[in-house]
Motif scaffolding. Structure first.
Motif, PDB file in Angstrom:
ATOM      1  N   GLY A   1       0.800  -1.221   0.000  1.00  0.00           N
ATOM      2  CA  GLY A   1       0.000   0.000   0.000  1.00  0.00           C
ATOM      3  C   GLY A   1       0.832   1.271   0.000  1.00  0.00           C
ATOM      4  O   GLY A   1       0.481   2.250  -0.665  1.00  0.00           O
ATOM      5  N   LEU A   2       1.941   1.249   0.722  1.00  0.00           N
ATOM      6  CA  LEU A   2       2.774   2.450   0.834  1.00  0.00           C
ATOM      7  C   LEU A   2       3.751   2.607  -0.329  1.00  0.00           C
ATOM      8  O   LEU A   2       4.267   3.697  -0.575  1.00  0.00           O
ATOM      9  CB  LEU A   2       3.547   2.431   2.160  1.00  0.00           C
ATOM     10  CG  LEU A   2       2.716   2.617   3.423  1.00  0.00           C
ATOM     11  CD1 LEU A   2       3.561   2.386   4.664  1.00  0.00           C
ATOM     12  CD2 LEU A   2       2.098   4.010   3.455  1.00  0.00           C
ATOM     13  N   GLY A   3       4.036   1.515  -1.016  1.00  0.00           N
ATOM     14  CA  GLY A   3       4.954   1.575  -2.164  1.00  0.00           C
ATOM     15  C   GLY A   3       6.349   2.037  -1.765  1.00  0.00           C
ATOM     16  O   GLY A   3       6.932   1.554  -0.806  1.00  0.00           O
ATOM     17  N   ARG A   4       6.861   3.034  -2.495  1.00  0.00           N
ATOM     18  CA  ARG A   4       8.208   3.532  -2.226  1.00  0.00           C
ATOM     19  C   ARG A   4       8.320   4.200  -0.868  1.00  0.00           C
ATOM     20  O   ARG A   4       9.389   4.212  -0.253  1.00  0.00           O
ATOM     21  CB  ARG A   4       8.633   4.522  -3.309  1.00  0.00           C
ATOM     22  CG  ARG A   4       8.853   3.893  -4.676  1.00  0.00           C
ATOM     23  CD  ARG A   4       9.316   4.924  -5.672  1.00  0.00           C
ATOM     24  NE  ARG A   4       9.550   4.335  -6.986  1.00  0.00           N
ATOM     25  CZ  ARG A   4       9.945   5.028  -8.049  1.00  0.00           C
ATOM     26  NH1 ARG A   4      10.148   6.345  -7.943  1.00  0.00           N
ATOM     27  NH2 ARG A   4      10.147   4.426  -9.201  1.00  0.00           N
ATOM     28  N   ALA A   5       7.221   4.769  -0.397  1.00  0.00           N
ATOM     29  CA  ALA A   5       7.229   5.434   0.907  1.00  0.00           C
ATOM     30  C   ALA A   5       7.531   4.446   2.032  1.00  0.00           C
ATOM     31  O   ALA A   5       8.070   4.832   3.069  1.00  0.00           O
ATOM     32  CB  ALA A   5       5.890   6.116   1.160  1.00  0.00           C
ATOM     33  N   TRP A   6       7.197   3.173   1.812  1.00  0.00           N
ATOM     34  CA  TRP A   6       7.456   2.151   2.828  1.00  0.00           C
ATOM     35  C   TRP A   6       8.956   2.026   3.085  1.00  0.00           C
ATOM     36  O   TRP A   6       9.395   2.009   4.242  1.00  0.00           O
ATOM     37  CB  TRP A   6       6.885   0.807   2.381  1.00  0.00           C
ATOM     38  CG  TRP A   6       6.982  -0.264   3.419  1.00  0.00           C
ATOM     39  CD1 TRP A   6       6.068  -0.574   4.382  1.00  0.00           C
ATOM     40  CD2 TRP A   6       8.064  -1.190   3.607  1.00  0.00           C
ATOM     41  NE1 TRP A   6       6.505  -1.625   5.161  1.00  0.00           N
ATOM     42  CE2 TRP A   6       7.729  -2.022   4.704  1.00  0.00           C
ATOM     43  CE3 TRP A   6       9.279  -1.400   2.955  1.00  0.00           C
ATOM     44  CZ2 TRP A   6       8.568  -3.035   5.162  1.00  0.00           C
ATOM     45  CZ3 TRP A   6      10.119  -2.408   3.408  1.00  0.00           C
ATOM     46  CH2 TRP A   6       9.760  -3.212   4.495  1.00  0.00           C
ATOM     47  N   ALA A   7       9.736   1.949   2.038  1.00  0.00           N
ATOM     48  CA  ALA A   7      11.193   1.814   2.185  1.00  0.00           C
ATOM     49  C   ALA A   7      11.780   3.052   2.865  1.00  0.00           C
ATOM     50  O   ALA A   7      12.673   2.943   3.714  1.00  0.00           O
ATOM     51  CB  ALA A   7      11.841   1.596   0.817  1.00  0.00           C
ATOM     52  N   GLN A   8      11.284   4.226   2.499  1.00  0.00           N
ATOM     53  CA  GLN A   8      11.766   5.460   3.121  1.00  0.00           C
ATOM     54  C   GLN A   8      11.422   5.497   4.603  1.00  0.00           C
ATOM     55  O   GLN A   8      12.239   5.897   5.434  1.00  0.00           O
ATOM     56  CB  GLN A   8      11.165   6.669   2.400  1.00  0.00           C
ATOM     57  CG  GLN A   8      11.643   6.813   0.957  1.00  0.00           C
ATOM     58  CD  GLN A   8      10.940   7.932   0.220  1.00  0.00           C
ATOM     59  OE1 GLN A   8       9.929   8.441   0.681  1.00  0.00           O
ATOM     60  NE2 GLN A   8      11.475   8.314  -0.935  1.00  0.00           N
ATOM     61  N   LEU A   9      10.209   5.065   4.940  1.00  0.00           N
ATOM     62  CA  LEU A   9       9.796   5.026   6.347  1.00  0.00           C
ATOM     63  C   LEU A   9      10.677   4.089   7.151  1.00  0.00           C
ATOM     64  O   LEU A   9      11.120   4.418   8.253  1.00  0.00           O
ATOM     65  CB  LEU A   9       8.332   4.584   6.449  1.00  0.00           C
ATOM     66  CG  LEU A   9       7.774   4.366   7.860  1.00  0.00           C
ATOM     67  CD1 LEU A   9       7.754   5.680   8.642  1.00  0.00           C
ATOM     68  CD2 LEU A   9       6.381   3.754   7.795  1.00  0.00           C
ATOM     69  N   HIS A  10      10.967   2.931   6.588  1.00  0.00           N
ATOM     70  CA  HIS A  10      11.720   1.920   7.330  1.00  0.00           C
ATOM     71  C   HIS A  10      13.210   2.229   7.426  1.00  0.00           C
ATOM     72  O   HIS A  10      13.931   1.537   8.146  1.00  0.00           O
ATOM     73  CB  HIS A  10      11.449   0.529   6.753  1.00  0.00           C
ATOM     74  CG  HIS A  10      10.134  -0.022   7.227  1.00  0.00           C
ATOM     75  ND1 HIS A  10      10.045  -1.033   8.149  1.00  0.00           N
ATOM     76  CD2 HIS A  10       8.859   0.343   6.952  1.00  0.00           C
ATOM     77  CE1 HIS A  10       8.774  -1.286   8.400  1.00  0.00           C
ATOM     78  NE2 HIS A  10       8.033  -0.467   7.685  1.00  0.00           N
ATOM     79  N   ARG A  11      13.647   3.277   6.749  1.00  0.00           N
ATOM     80  CA  ARG A  11      15.017   3.746   6.957  1.00  0.00           C
ATOM     81  C   ARG A  11      15.163   4.423   8.315  1.00  0.00           C
ATOM     82  O   ARG A  11      16.277   4.708   8.753  1.00  0.00           O
ATOM     83  CB  ARG A  11      15.433   4.700   5.832  1.00  0.00           C
ATOM     84  CG  ARG A  11      15.675   3.986   4.507  1.00  0.00           C
ATOM     85  CD  ARG A  11      16.419   4.866   3.516  1.00  0.00           C
ATOM     86  NE  ARG A  11      16.585   4.173   2.252  1.00  0.00           N
ATOM     87  CZ  ARG A  11      15.822   4.348   1.174  1.00  0.00           C
ATOM     88  NH1 ARG A  11      14.832   5.244   1.216  1.00  0.00           N
ATOM     89  NH2 ARG A  11      16.035   3.666   0.069  1.00  0.00           N
ATOM     90  N   LEU A  12      14.042   4.671   8.970  1.00  0.00           N
ATOM     91  CA  LEU A  12      14.088   5.210  10.335  1.00  0.00           C
ATOM     92  C   LEU A  12      14.852   4.296  11.285  1.00  0.00           C
ATOM     93  O   LEU A  12      15.286   4.733  12.337  1.00  0.00           O
ATOM     94  CB  LEU A  12      12.663   5.417  10.876  1.00  0.00           C
ATOM     95  CG  LEU A  12      11.933   6.693  10.476  1.00  0.00           C
ATOM     96  CD1 LEU A  12      10.507   6.668  11.008  1.00  0.00           C
ATOM     97  CD2 LEU A  12      12.669   7.920  10.980  1.00  0.00           C
ATOM     98  N   ILE A  13      15.009   3.033  10.907  1.00  0.00           N
ATOM     99  CA  ILE A  13      15.718   2.109  11.784  1.00  0.00           C
ATOM    100  C   ILE A  13      17.144   2.590  12.041  1.00  0.00           C
ATOM    101  O   ILE A  13      17.712   2.339  13.113  1.00  0.00           O
ATOM    102  CB  ILE A  13      15.725   0.670  11.215  1.00  0.00           C
ATOM    103  CG1 ILE A  13      16.200  -0.317  12.304  1.00  0.00           C
ATOM    104  CG2 ILE A  13      16.563   0.575   9.959  1.00  0.00           C
ATOM    105  CD1 ILE A  13      16.005  -1.754  11.970  1.00  0.00           C
TER     106      ILE A  13
END
Length: 195
Positions: free
Chosen positions: A131-143
């Motif tokens: 659902g989030l597409g590319r935004a998902w990968a960007q969000l998970h860089r918060l790690i």
């Protein structure tokens, strides 16, 4: 193999339950559980960060398949760590909690870490990833940010006790794992079969 990893990651929790029922948590059980859950949250966070370098080194996608599970277990132990503080130290007094978060830097960093981990845990499923597409990968860089705030949480906590030996080891491990993401180093880790 996922089931095996799941059972291994659950062992620290099982151990706490066993020690609790067998009166083996020591003279200060709250401190024991708080320390244990915090440590395992950090260990599993480091394990999560290790999965990408292992994939690059071996060319195997197995490591990526278990990365999400390890990250969720890290959040699981971090949430228990937080709930112990909220329930037993703050007695669910949210005003007192917020004052503590503002007043003490190590609490600030710990609370920040949990807040940042929460959206990662909530979006860790395949449905949210699609659902989030590319935004998902960007969000998970918060790690990467979380790894730093967790180390600061641990560092400031131990600095007050003038005991930085163990946290220095974790800081070095996290620094090494983050350096593995740098393009110059990443390209040298990459296994020939990794596409």
């Amino acid at each position: 193999m996922k089931a095996v990893v799941f059972l291994i990651a659950l062992l620290p929790f099982d151990r706490l339950l066993w020690l609790g029922f067998s009166d083996g948590l020591g003279a200060n059980p709250i401190e024991f559980i708080t320390r244990s859950t915090g440590t395992w949250a950090l260990v599993l966070l480091c394990a999560t960060l290790t999965m990408t370098p292992l994939r690059l080194l071996t060319g195997s996608i197995f490591w990526i398949k278990i990365r999400r599970m390890l990250g969720l277990f890290s959040f699981f132990y971090a949430a228990i760590h937080f709930m112990i503080w909220l329930c037993l130290d703050q007695n669910f007094d949210l005003v007192s909690m917020l004052k503590d978060v503002i007043k003490r830097p190590f609490i600030t960093m710990g609370f920040t870490s949990l807040v940042l981990m929460t959206p990662l845990a909530l979006t860790s499923n395949h449905w949210m990833q699609r659902g989030l597409g590319r935004a998902w990968a960007q969000l998970h860089r918060l790690i990467y940010v979380i790894a730093c705030t967790v180390i600061l949480h641990y560092w400031w906590h131990k600095a007050g006790k003038n005991d930085l030996h163990t946290v220095s080891i974790y800081a070095a491990i996290v620094a090494l794992l983050l350096c593995c993401r740098m393009p110059f180093i990443r390209s040298r880790l990459t296994f020939n079969k990794v596409r």
